[in-house]
Design an enzyme around this catalytic site. Sequence first.
Site, short mmCIF file in Angstrom:
data_model
loop_
_atom_site.label_atom_id
_atom_site.label_comp_id
_atom_site.label_asym_id
_atom_site.label_seq_id
_atom_site.Cartn_x
_atom_site.Cartn_y
_atom_site.Cartn_z
N PRO A 130 -52.77 4.44 16.45
CA PRO A 130 -52.72 4.98 17.82
C PRO A 130 -54.09 5.46 18.27
CG PRO A 130 -51.78 6.55 16.26
CD PRO A 130 -52.02 5.27 15.50
N PRO A 131 -54.52 5.09 19.47
CA PRO A 131 -55.81 5.59 19.98
C PRO A 131 -55.82 7.11 20.05
CG PRO A 131 -54.97 3.80 21.34
CD PRO A 131 -53.86 4.19 20.42
N CYS A 132 -56.90 7.71 19.60
CA CYS A 132 -57.07 9.17 19.67
C CYS A 132 -58.20 9.48 20.65
CB CYS A 132 -57.43 9.74 18.30
SG CYS A 132 -56.14 9.51 17.05
N GLN A 133 -58.04 10.52 21.45
CA GLN A 133 -59.02 10.85 22.46
C GLN A 133 -59.80 12.12 22.12
OE1 GLN A 133 -59.67 8.77 24.94
NE2 GLN A 133 -58.12 7.44 24.05
#
Length: 411
Positions: free
Chosen positions: A84-87
């Site tokens: 999952p992309p993390c910001q």
Amino acid sequence: MTKRPIAIDLFAGCGGMSLGLEAAGFDVAVAVEFDAVHCLVHHFNFPYCHTICGDISQVKSAEILDQLQLKYGHTEVDLIAGGPPCQGFSHIGKRQLDDPRNSLVFEYLRMIAEIQPKYFIFENVPGIATGKHKRFLDEIITEFEGIGYQVKKPIKILDASEYGAPQKRKRLILIGSRFDVKMAEYPATNNSEIVTVYQAISDLEKIDHFTNYDPGISPAFLEYEGDRKKYSLVPSDSFSLCHKRSIEPTVYGHVGSVHTPLSIARFAKTPPGTIEPKSRFFKLSPTGLCNTLRAGTNSDKGAYTAPRPIHYSIPRCITIREAARLHTFPDWFQFHRTIWHGFREIGNAVIPILAKQLGGSVIDALGIDVNDLKSTTLAQVQRNLLSYNISQASTYWGIPDYVIPKRKRLR
């Protein structure tokens, strides 16, 4: 024969993780991906998989479990994998998992909690383990432990070049094991021999790349020997456990850009293993590794292709197929026919050979002998799906075509 274990691929993209897991011996039963074009490419390459095109926050675990029950007669999942992309991190003192920018990580956790697979693989950028970001990583690990999993420690950042990839690419990997199963380990590295750029793509340099069309290449003109055996159109070597695809005996994707005479001259003058000063493109060294291949920007950011490396002996940037080889995709694996989508799919993908090693560690923990696993021949999928634009792909999946932001054309 032993039935192949079941895996689910979240944030699947075109299927780098799916391919590696299949090569390890899994069947990827379900995949979830937000981008409609990437979903079509995944569907083409994994026709036996139920590919769900949509926002994971709108995907119910019950839908996934229903598919498993329908196809396999049970809902036991051996492995869930995904990145999952993390910001990044939010304000000090605030639980970072509550930051809306990190909602996709929460959705990954939700799927693990609700489906309760025996194992999970969580992959992400190395930066999540450093500085203030590490606090966020600690929160994620605590959450996994709270829903019944032990995370293998110490946490490791793995470099794909140490697992047989001709590319320097580091990823943080978490391996989780449900408390009632044997703990899975990190795969051992193979530092004895580095696979070079030349070993991966040298047979393609004898064939002029295509620019405005892609007639494909007969495999008779390519050399599937040594380390290149794994790229063969018939699944072999590292991919020998993969199912056989019903495809044409043709290698597609040897497609690249048209360069100006000035660019060609600059590329030619640049020594291998250095950066061309004006474009800032890295020129590959035949005896070295490829730099990390990137995805480029989304449509709403201008649809820019990421900087591509310059070929070590030909004054041009590498083609889609050369990039795929440097990412360890075999030649039977298909990508979107346009340069922008094709390179974006490769740059976003997990390196399959690393994914295979990770999947193999779970296979070992499951106590499965891969010699007892069988593969099959898959049904053919329409090739024109690989040329669909975003609107056509959205229509295919029955979703609005504004889900993926449109390209902003600057005047």
